[in-house]
Design an enzyme around this catalytic site. Structure first.
Site, short mmCIF file in Angstrom:
data_model
loop_
_atom_site.label_atom_id
_atom_site.label_comp_id
_atom_site.label_asym_id
_atom_site.label_seq_id
_atom_site.Cartn_x
_atom_site.Cartn_y
_atom_site.Cartn_z
N GLU A 30 -3.07 -1.43 -4.91
CA GLU A 30 -3.35 -0.73 -6.08
C GLU A 30 -4.42 -0.96 -6.64
O GLU A 30 -5.00 0.02 -7.20
CB GLU A 30 -2.04 -0.87 -7.03
N HIS A 33 -6.80 1.71 -5.09
CA HIS A 33 -6.64 3.12 -5.74
C HIS A 33 -7.45 3.01 -7.02
O HIS A 33 -8.03 4.09 -7.26
CB HIS A 33 -5.19 3.36 -5.99
#
Length: 443
Positions: A30, A33
């Site tokens: 994550e 991202h």
């Protein structure tokens, strides 16, 4: 009731290890991202480790809320305007002036880079961990030189010393590390052998053990050996009361048993001799020339002598290259295994679910910090690969939509997106249920 305490403790250890490994892998994914999105001009509103109720949180100067949630089985980044944690469309009303800062309003290149970054960061994590092992543990020297001497059972003669350069075994020349295994396999079974070594500049002959003894150097998670409690460093002295002195004898005994329980007499450095019973498991193994074969295995690696190779310092570039090769190997083997299951070359029981992953993680953690870290690297590469599959709801599915948009000049319609997303969600859930079913019912 007291008999359940060790089992309960083992379950807690497995769950804790699994949660820690998953938290590391998901957080890195994550963060990929998040950071690439931020650098591409996309604003992240929430970075969450875990799902569900918020336990604690902090908002940074850019307005992103960093939080830890109660259910530690994943995580997410929610960008400005996202309707949910999966970044599935713009469900919130956003000021037109801020549309460029949303995932859907950003240029195609920014969206593609942001989605691709998650799996790529998983690969980077794997590469760095594997490279770290090479960097800090070193690599075997080019010359066949003895490093640290390993513990051996009583009665095993081993006059080798650290620093000895191995020249020949029983008159058979040794010029590379691979020669030890080749020569060892050709030697007749004996209790000791003549090892010619160069020691302090002089050629001397000393007495040493079998070059490929039945000494365990690694135990595969969820294997028969792991279930029985075998560990790296154990030496198998006998199988079914028949003494063995070479690793190949163990392999042939396991094959001959064809799945029936085997009684092993094992010597462990810190504990001495003990008896273990395990049941070999049949597995599909890839062949060098392609294809697969079924073999009975107990899940151990070995065949190394009672010494570790002398090592040399590995350079940073060399370590990173080796880490890249190991990560690439996991990706290609995952792809090959998936295709083999689809094409029917291997059985569907090779696909495990969350239970098998958790058990493997717990066993890796029980083997020590190095094994746990290595397993995190393996899982990270595998999860990065799975996320790149072109299935809607996975990163690969979003990337597939972006490729379509780049070719056609327009994104898929909302109707098509919703339909494909529903199909993708159903496929992922079905796969998860199938994996759990295998965990519960496959041998």
């Amino acid at each position: 009731m007291t008999d359940m305490i060790p089992q309960f403790g083992g379950t807690l250890w497995t769950l804790a290890s699994f949660v820690v490994a998953l938290a590391v892998i998901v957080t890195v994914h994550e963060y990929g991202h998040y950071i690439i999105g931020r650098l591409s001009g996309i604003r992240a509103e929430v970075f969450s480790v875990g799902f569900g109720p918020r336990l604690f949180a902090r908002r940074d100067r850019r307005g992103t809320l960093w939080q830890v949630a109660a259910v530690p089985l994943g995580g997410y980044v929610r960008f400005l305007g996202d309707s949910n944690a999966a970044s599935a469309g713009t469900g919130q009303q956003v000021d037109p002036a801020l549309r460029r800062q949303t995932l859907t309003g950003a240029p195609l290149w920014a969206r593609f880079a942001t989605l691709l970054a998650g799996p790529v960061f998983n690969f980077i994590l794997s590469i760095l961990i594997f490279a770290g092992f090479a960097l800090f543990q070193g690599l075997p020297t080019q010359e066949v030189r003895v490093g640290e001497i390993a513990a051996a059972p009583p009665g095993v003669v081993n006059e080798l010393r650290p620093g000895d350069e191995i020249i020949a075994i029983n008159g058979q020349p040794i010029s590379s590390w691979g020669d030890i295994g080749r020569v060892g396999a050709e030697l007749p079974i004996a209790t000791e052998y003549d090892w010619q070594v160069r020691r302090a500049g002089e050629l001397v002959t000393v007495q040493g053990p079998d070059p490929i003894p039945p000494r365990i150097t690694g135990v595969a998670p969820r294997s028969a050996a792991a279930d029985a409690g075998l560990k790296a460093g154990d030496v198998v002295l006998a199988i079914e009361d028949k003494p063995i002195s070479r690793f190949s004898q163990m392999r042939s005994s396991v094959e001959a048993a064809a799945g029936r329980p085997l009684a092993l007499t094992v010597w462990r450095p810190e504990q001495g001799t003990a008896d273990y019973t395990l049941v070999p498991k049949q597995q599909d193994l890839p062949l060098a020339g392609g294809g697969y074969e079924k073999r009975w295995l107990i899940g151990v690696t070995g065949g190394e002598g009672y010494f570790a190779p002398a090592t040399r310092r590995a350079g940073l570039a060399e370590s990173l290259w080796l880490g890249t090769l190991q990560t690439w190997g996991i990706i290609t083997s995952s792809l090959a295994g998936m295709w083999a299951m689809i094409s029917g070359q291997i059985g569907s029981c090779n696909l495990g679910g969350a239970i098998s992953i958790a058990e493997s993680t717990g066993q890796a953690a029980s083997a020590g910090g190095a094994s746990f870290l290595w397993w995190i690297a393996v899982l990270s590469a595998a999860i990065g690969f799975l996320n790149l599959l072109p299935v809607p709801v996975l990163d690969g599915g979003h990337l597939m939509f972006y490729v379509y948009e780049a070719i056609s000049g327009r994104p898929p319609s909302d109707r098509v997106l919703n339909l494909l997303t529903a199909i993708g969600m159903a496929a992922v859930l079905s796969l998860m249920i199938f994996g759990l079913t295998n965990d519960l019912f496959c041998p």
